[in-house]
Scaffold this motif. Sequence first.
Motif, mmCIF file in Angstrom:
data_model
loop_
_atom_site.group_PDB
_atom_site.id
_atom_site.type_symbol
_atom_site.label_atom_id
_atom_site.label_comp_id
_atom_site.label_asym_id
_atom_site.label_seq_id
_atom_site.Cartn_x
_atom_site.Cartn_y
_atom_site.Cartn_z
ATOM 1 N N UNK A 152 -8.756 -7.781 7.381
ATOM 2 C CA UNK A 152 -9.118 -8.600 6.220
ATOM 3 C C UNK A 152 -10.037 -7.797 5.320
ATOM 4 N N UNK A 153 -9.954 -8.041 4.003
ATOM 5 C CA UNK A 153 -10.938 -7.435 3.134
ATOM 6 C C UNK A 153 -12.194 -8.305 3.123
ATOM 7 N N UNK A 154 -13.265 -7.771 2.524
ATOM 8 C CA UNK A 154 -14.542 -8.493 2.567
ATOM 9 C C UNK A 154 -14.474 -9.803 1.807
ATOM 10 N N UNK A 155 -13.613 -9.888 0.803
ATOM 11 C CA UNK A 155 -13.430 -11.160 0.104
ATOM 12 C C UNK A 155 -12.995 -12.236 1.091
ATOM 13 N N UNK A 156 -12.030 -11.881 1.923
ATOM 14 C CA UNK A 156 -11.513 -12.858 2.882
ATOM 15 C C UNK A 156 -12.526 -13.173 3.967
ATOM 16 N N UNK A 157 -13.276 -12.144 4.416
ATOM 17 C CA UNK A 157 -14.293 -12.394 5.432
ATOM 18 C C UNK A 157 -15.328 -13.399 4.933
ATOM 19 N N UNK A 199 -12.507 -3.328 0.013
ATOM 20 C CA UNK A 199 -13.078 -2.858 1.280
ATOM 21 C C UNK A 199 -12.422 -3.643 2.402
ATOM 22 N N UNK A 200 -11.662 -2.953 3.240
ATOM 23 C CA UNK A 200 -10.922 -3.587 4.328
ATOM 24 C C UNK A 200 -11.652 -3.387 5.647
ATOM 25 N N UNK A 201 -11.650 -4.455 6.458
ATOM 26 C CA UNK A 201 -12.120 -4.327 7.844
ATOM 27 C C UNK A 201 -10.938 -4.607 8.752
ATOM 28 N N UNK A 257 -12.869 -1.015 12.237
ATOM 29 C CA UNK A 257 -13.055 0.077 11.292
ATOM 30 C C UNK A 257 -13.031 -0.462 9.868
ATOM 31 N N UNK A 258 -13.803 0.167 9.003
ATOM 32 C CA UNK A 258 -13.890 -0.238 7.601
ATOM 33 C C UNK A 258 -13.265 0.853 6.748
ATOM 34 N N UNK A 259 -12.402 0.456 5.821
ATOM 35 C CA UNK A 259 -11.697 1.413 4.967
ATOM 36 C C UNK A 259 -11.795 0.976 3.509
#
Length: 768
Positions: free
Chosen positions: A99-104, A147-149, A154-156
């Motif tokens: 998920x990206x940080x928006x979704x988190x 920003x994907x987690x 791992x963060x990408x």
Amino acid sequence: MVDTVLIQDRYQLRERIGRGGMGEVWRAHDHALDREVAVKCLKPLECHGDRSFIRVLRERFRREARVAASLQHPGVTVVHDFGTDDGVLFLVMELLDGHNLSQLLQENGQRPLPVREILDIAGQVAAALAYTHQRDIVHRDLKPANVMRTASGDVKICDFGIAHLNHDIGVSSRLTSGGIAMGTPHYMSPEQIGGAYVDHRSDLYSLGCVLYEMATGTPPFDDGDAWAVLVGHRDTPPEPPRSHRTELPEPLERLILTLLAKEPGERPPNASALGRELAALRAGEWAVDPLAPPPGPSSEAPLGPPGGDARLPAWSSGITTGRKASHPVASGVTGRAYGPVPELTGQWTGLVQPPLVAAPGGVPPGPGTPPGAVSGPVPRPGTSGPAPEPATTLADRHQRALSLGRLGRWHEAEAAHRALATARQHALGADHPDTLASRYEAGFALCRLGRYADAARAYEQVAAGRGRRLGPDHAETLAARQETAYVLGRLGRHTEAHQVYSAVLEARVRTMGADHPHTLRCRHNLAFNLSRLGRLEDSYRMAHEVAGARARVLGADHPDTLVTRYEVAYALGRLERWDAALRAYQEVTEARVRTLGADHPDTLAAHYEAALCLGRLGRTEEALAAYRELAAARTRAHGSAHPETLRARHGVGVNLGRLGRWEEAWSEATEVAGARAHVLGPDHPDTLVSLRESAVALGRLGRWGEALEAYRQVADARQRLLGAEHPDALRSRYDEAHCLERLGRARAAARLYEQVDALRRWPGVSPR
């Protein structure tokens, strides 16, 4: 689902997973390599009309996409391919599970994240930015949606190299006057808003905005009015994060506010410095409630005048606030797969929901149940004993273990990963990808600890499990097998390493192609291993081929290309082709100065090897100058007591002796020997080498009594450490006997020669 659209007769678009002002992103199948990928299709070029503009844009796209494809870092999304198809620019990227940080933030009810999680994410983003900024690449559009987690923690960062392209395609400030909406300004730096020069510090400001939102649940300027957001970024100090969330650690608040400084010069100097500050924060234990109540409403920032603010750029006259991190992903399909669409959400890849965990009684949660909302762990069918931990707990433990590694606490990291592997095996099974991922990380930690035999066993277990679960040719299986080959090489088992590398290379060529970066990395390792087997010509030929392929695929100055060119130079030196080796090392040095900087460790390593080649060629004056320059650079970069600084100074002393400047040579060797004894220990091999150089200089100066004492000290230490029959110990005894001869003690010298000859079990060393 759309199974009819093919890009370049290779990538079949399956399901749209994101859409935006630049185009759409699709889950796709790569028929050539039989794998799932993400394909980002940008708007058709013909929508711009101007043919000359289209030509420039297409070339710019290729250049920017090549930059993105050249980035090889765990924190940057991998770009596999790029090109045009029927007027459409497209990128092929790795498909991320996460998920990206928006979704988190959205899934967390737009409440702030736990401090430990914020620091972990920020540390990984800072590491990725440090890597890209060193290559003069600025993202320009860093925001939660980019920003994907991943599921593994791992963060990408996504869209590197392409964010800059936005300025040419039309999603940019200078084109909004033509009616094209720019998108959200919540994460823009003041210099971006003002149209000023933008460098790497703009990304740091944007990261500060992202951290602010993760820490408080809201962006630093979020008043619902575009002018308020723009003016806030430009003129208004942000509300301190602790005014929204009192339990935040003060050091974290200070760091966020420093990142949000209006002037770039007042922010951290670079992402590496930021990473060090974050590492210091992560070393602390912050007891923060992960379910902290949502913060109160932020105070209003001053609004711009209704008619606009003359100090703001003209392009901002029609801007709206756009969508924040909480905006849901668009749904539905309209027109062609890559037709123009109205808005950019940023949620364009990796929208794979985690597997639902069975609720008590074995009934899976309903469609509306949020991930992790399970009342308790449930034993797997057919198991007994304590119930396994819930998936969310295991994922949290995985993050803590990874953080220990990032802090260099490898003993703790290895123990944590090993314990987690046991827990995951109990909860999920021995061959579950998560279990094997923990075993893989444990193997990596063992490598960092120098426990190569244990690491080999761990990697072999992972490779066997992944082979059963994913197949023998799966990329993750091959990765584990390649790591196995690496540790076999570190154990000196080069023949076995060669066999494994060869098998992995064959599989990588078959599944990925000869020019895939992973294939080339395997060939590079194989070339290195060939040199350890003494097959120097074969090593040189393979390294030369890999260097050419990497230059073609990644670029001549890409770090991986330069690593292989360095290996080519090393092979040439082993073949005693010193002129060619010198040229190769000098070329690598020049390229690394351009891409990494003059004082980067990799640059200095190539500089050292070039100086060594000059000495081998008898170009002593040049070698002396090169070593002195290197010693100054090492001192500047690492300090006067660093082992590599002392290695360069040792080279200075050796070449002073070759020039017959024995007083200077003795002084330099003595100082280096003393410093090495203090830093490395009196019996360290490098210390003993410098002590011997001091003895040589004393002999040349006719000070044989002092020379004898130094030679005897070296010989005693080597005999104690290596054994009396070791070649280095025997050579030192010969040095001692030679000194006795020069002092007129012929009988003692003869006895020592006889003792050494009796012990000698190795060829090629003359007794005198």
